[in-house]
Write an enzyme that holds these catalytic residues in place. Structure first.
Site, mmCIF file in Angstrom:
data_model
loop_
_atom_site.group_PDB
_atom_site.id
_atom_site.type_symbol
_atom_site.label_atom_id
_atom_site.label_comp_id
_atom_site.label_asym_id
_atom_site.label_seq_id
_atom_site.Cartn_x
_atom_site.Cartn_y
_atom_site.Cartn_z
ATOM 1 N N GLY A 11 0.827 -1.214 0.000
ATOM 2 C CA GLY A 11 0.000 0.000 0.000
ATOM 3 C C GLY A 11 0.852 1.251 0.000
ATOM 4 O O GLY A 11 0.453 2.286 0.533
ATOM 5 N N ALA A 12 2.015 1.142 -0.640
ATOM 6 C CA ALA A 12 3.010 2.220 -0.531
ATOM 7 C C ALA A 12 2.574 3.515 -1.205
ATOM 8 O O ALA A 12 3.123 4.573 -0.901
ATOM 9 C CB ALA A 12 4.341 1.740 -1.113
ATOM 10 N N GLY A 14 -0.467 4.669 -0.917
ATOM 11 C CA GLY A 14 -1.633 5.156 -0.170
ATOM 12 C C GLY A 14 -1.263 6.269 0.795
ATOM 13 O O GLY A 14 -0.109 6.711 0.857
ATOM 14 N N ILE A 16 -1.174 6.316 4.178
ATOM 15 C CA ILE A 16 -0.222 5.988 5.252
ATOM 16 C C ILE A 16 1.169 5.778 4.654
ATOM 17 O O ILE A 16 2.171 6.233 5.194
ATOM 18 C CB ILE A 16 -0.690 4.738 6.034
ATOM 19 C CG1 ILE A 16 -2.008 5.041 6.742
ATOM 20 C CG2 ILE A 16 0.363 4.287 7.039
ATOM 21 C CD1 ILE A 16 -2.628 3.850 7.465
ATOM 22 N N ARG A 92 -11.884 1.912 6.161
ATOM 23 C CA ARG A 92 -13.345 2.004 6.312
ATOM 24 C C ARG A 92 -13.814 3.431 6.016
ATOM 25 O O ARG A 92 -13.035 4.384 6.063
ATOM 26 C CB ARG A 92 -13.778 1.573 7.715
ATOM 27 C CG ARG A 92 -13.329 2.485 8.829
ATOM 28 C CD ARG A 92 -13.947 2.110 10.161
ATOM 29 N NE ARG A 92 -13.205 2.692 11.270
ATOM 30 C CZ ARG A 92 -13.714 2.919 12.469
ATOM 31 N NH1 ARG A 92 -14.968 2.591 12.739
ATOM 32 N NH2 ARG A 92 -12.971 3.430 13.433
ATOM 33 N N VAL A 129 -0.855 -3.286 9.637
ATOM 34 C CA VAL A 129 -1.548 -2.025 9.921
ATOM 35 C C VAL A 129 -2.941 -2.045 9.287
ATOM 36 O O VAL A 129 -3.911 -1.542 9.856
ATOM 37 C CB VAL A 129 -0.714 -0.833 9.378
ATOM 38 C CG1 VAL A 129 -1.468 0.487 9.534
ATOM 39 C CG2 VAL A 129 0.637 -0.756 10.083
ATOM 40 N N GLY A 130 -3.056 -2.645 8.101
ATOM 41 C CA GLY A 130 -4.327 -2.681 7.364
ATOM 42 C C GLY A 130 -5.422 -3.343 8.194
ATOM 43 O O GLY A 130 -5.205 -4.392 8.811
ATOM 44 N N ASN A 131 -6.586 -2.738 8.195
ATOM 45 C CA ASN A 131 -7.681 -3.193 9.075
ATOM 46 C C ASN A 131 -8.550 -4.294 8.478
ATOM 47 O O ASN A 131 -8.696 -4.356 7.266
ATOM 48 C CB ASN A 131 -8.559 -1.994 9.409
ATOM 49 C CG ASN A 131 -7.978 -1.187 10.557
ATOM 50 O OD1 ASN A 131 -7.457 -1.745 11.511
ATOM 51 N ND2 ASN A 131 -8.066 0.131 10.447
ATOM 52 N N ASP A 159 -3.524 3.523 19.271
ATOM 53 C CA ASP A 159 -4.468 3.591 20.394
ATOM 54 C C ASP A 159 -3.734 3.971 21.680
ATOM 55 O O ASP A 159 -4.225 4.758 22.490
ATOM 56 C CB ASP A 159 -5.178 2.247 20.550
ATOM 57 C CG ASP A 159 -5.768 1.773 19.236
ATOM 58 O OD1 ASP A 159 -6.659 2.449 18.712
ATOM 59 O OD2 ASP A 159 -5.312 0.743 18.705
ATOM 60 N N HIS A 187 -7.800 -3.968 17.927
ATOM 61 C CA HIS A 187 -7.798 -2.576 17.456
ATOM 62 C C HIS A 187 -9.179 -2.302 16.873
ATOM 63 O O HIS A 187 -9.401 -2.387 15.666
ATOM 64 C CB HIS A 187 -6.707 -2.358 16.404
ATOM 65 C CG HIS A 187 -6.793 -1.013 15.742
ATOM 66 N ND1 HIS A 187 -6.635 0.169 16.425
ATOM 67 C CD2 HIS A 187 -7.059 -0.657 14.456
ATOM 68 C CE1 HIS A 187 -6.791 1.186 15.595
ATOM 69 N NE2 HIS A 187 -7.058 0.710 14.393
#
Ligand SMILES: NC(=O)c1ccc[n+]([C@@H]2O[C@H](COP(=O)([O-])OP(=O)(O)OC[C@H]3O[C@@H](n4cnc5c(N)ncnc54)[C@H](O)[C@@H]3O)[C@@H](O)[C@H]2O)c1
Ligand SMILES: O=C(O)C[C@H](O)C(=O)O
Length: 329
Positions: A11-12, A14, A16, A92, A129-131, A159, A187
């Site tokens: 996801g480079a 993206g 984040i 999300r 990291v991806g949810n 968090d 998370h």
């Protein structure tokens, strides 16, 4: 000069990714004498955007940055990786819970787990990291045959950082004065930011903040709902603070934890605190001088905390059940 460390990031291209890469390349994560190779993984449609990011990395002329490999090929992307940062996945939107992403994102992590096992360096550590990151990490771990479970992590440091900031603001101190903050469990909106064991200037938070109703109520819900609050305000999920927390996690797992303190990251449970073995659950973690880590054991869990921990672990079990088809064996 040391040999370069290789960091693979999915996801480079993206949000984040954009906030992560330049800090890694600058040397601020692995140190001023540690050269870095970057292997940047994206889906094919995002490769042109990734090429733009590569051009920007080139334009920084970072002294420590060696090779940059942009690719959509997982074998090439994870080749020789010492760290695999699995960020790539769909975030999300307002009104969703992170767990709603399981059906969309979960399957990404089967192939990535396999590719890490087949191509990464023998010491590879993987941070998801991806949810929903705990269960995605579980999927990656279960598909990465041969890599020890203790080298898979899911991020709850954001968090922890959020919780420290909230406690500091309430107590009128700087966030650096808050220590021993453990996020338990998932998370997600069920996570439990543990104020009972947290300290401010070495004193129990409960001695410094006398407003128990705030601690048991607004404090917890603010931390649990912070991601949603940011999506509502920004129209996009947290990115710079998430990248910062990912780098905090990598650094916390790379250097010994300060005496008496701990940090939060989700790891594969071996049954500590009664948490079902095999779940990827956030717990208090100490990194040892030899680079390995351990769960801080022996904390006394009161009835209030136990109920909160039970709820978040129950959710992790439900998530695991929902993706059982992606978990071999
Ligand atoms: N754990 C946490 O605390 C935390 C915090 C913030 C965000 N997140 C999660 O991180 C993820 C990324 O967020 P973002 O804001 O960067 O999203 P984004 O949409 O800006 O970027 C995601 C990138 O991943 C890429 N991608 C999608 N599928 C991929 C695949 N199979 N392989 C490689 N790359 C792929 C997309 O092309 C895109 O460039 C989301 O799931 C988000 O919910 C987690
Ligand atoms: O809340 C989200 O969906 C993004 C991220 O997990 C966050 O906590 O900010």
């Amino acid at each position: 000069m040391k040999d370069p460390i290789t960091v693979s990031i999915t996801g480079a291209a993206g949000q984040i990714g954009y906030a992560l890469l330049f800090r890694i390349a600058s040397g601020s994560v692995f140190g001023p004498d540690q050269p870095v190779n970057l292997r940047l993984i994206e889906i094919e449609p995002a490769l042109p955007a990734l090429q733009g990011v590569v051009m920007e990395l080139d334009d920084c002329a970072f002294p420590l940055l060696r090779e940059i490999v942009p690719t959509s090929d997982l074998a090439e992307g994870f080749r020789g990786a010492n760290w695999a940062l699995l960020v790539g996945s769909v975030p999300r939107k307002a009104g969703m819970e992170r767990g709603d992403l399981l059906g969309i994102n979960g399957k990404i992590f089967t192939g990535q787990g396999q590719a890490i096992a087949a191509n990464a360096a023998s010491d590879v550590r993987t941070l998801v990291v991806g949810n929903p990151c705990n269960t995605n990490a579980l999927i990656a771990m279960a598909n990465a045959e041969g890599i020890p479970n203790e080298r898979f992590f899911a991020m709850t440091r954001l968090d922890e950082n959020r919780a420290k900031s909230q406690l500091a603001a309430k107590a009128g101190v700087h966030s650096s004065q808050v220590s021993n903050l453990c996020i338990w469990g998932n998370h997600s909106a069920t996570q439990y930011p543990d104020f009972v064991h947290a300290k401010i200037d070495g004193k129990p938070v409960t001695e410094v903040i006398s407003d128990r109703a705030w601690l048991e109520g607004e404090f917890i819900t603010t931390v649990q709902q912070r991601g949603a609050a940011i999506i509502k305000a920004r129209g996009a999920s947290s990115a710079a603070s998430a990248a910062n927390a990912a780098l905090d996690t990598v650094m916390a797992l790379s250097q010994p934890t300060a005496e008496g303190d701990w940090h939060s990251v989700a790891v594969c449970s071996k049954g500590e605190y009664g948490i079902e073995p095999g779940l990827i659950a956030s717990m208090p973690i100490r990194t040892k001088a030899d680079g390995s880590w351990e769960v801080v054991e022996g904390l006394e869990i009161d009835a209030f905390s136990q109920a909160k921990i039970d709820a978040t672990i129950a959710e992790l079990k439900e998530e695991r059940e929902a993706v059982k088809d992606l978990i071999p064996g």
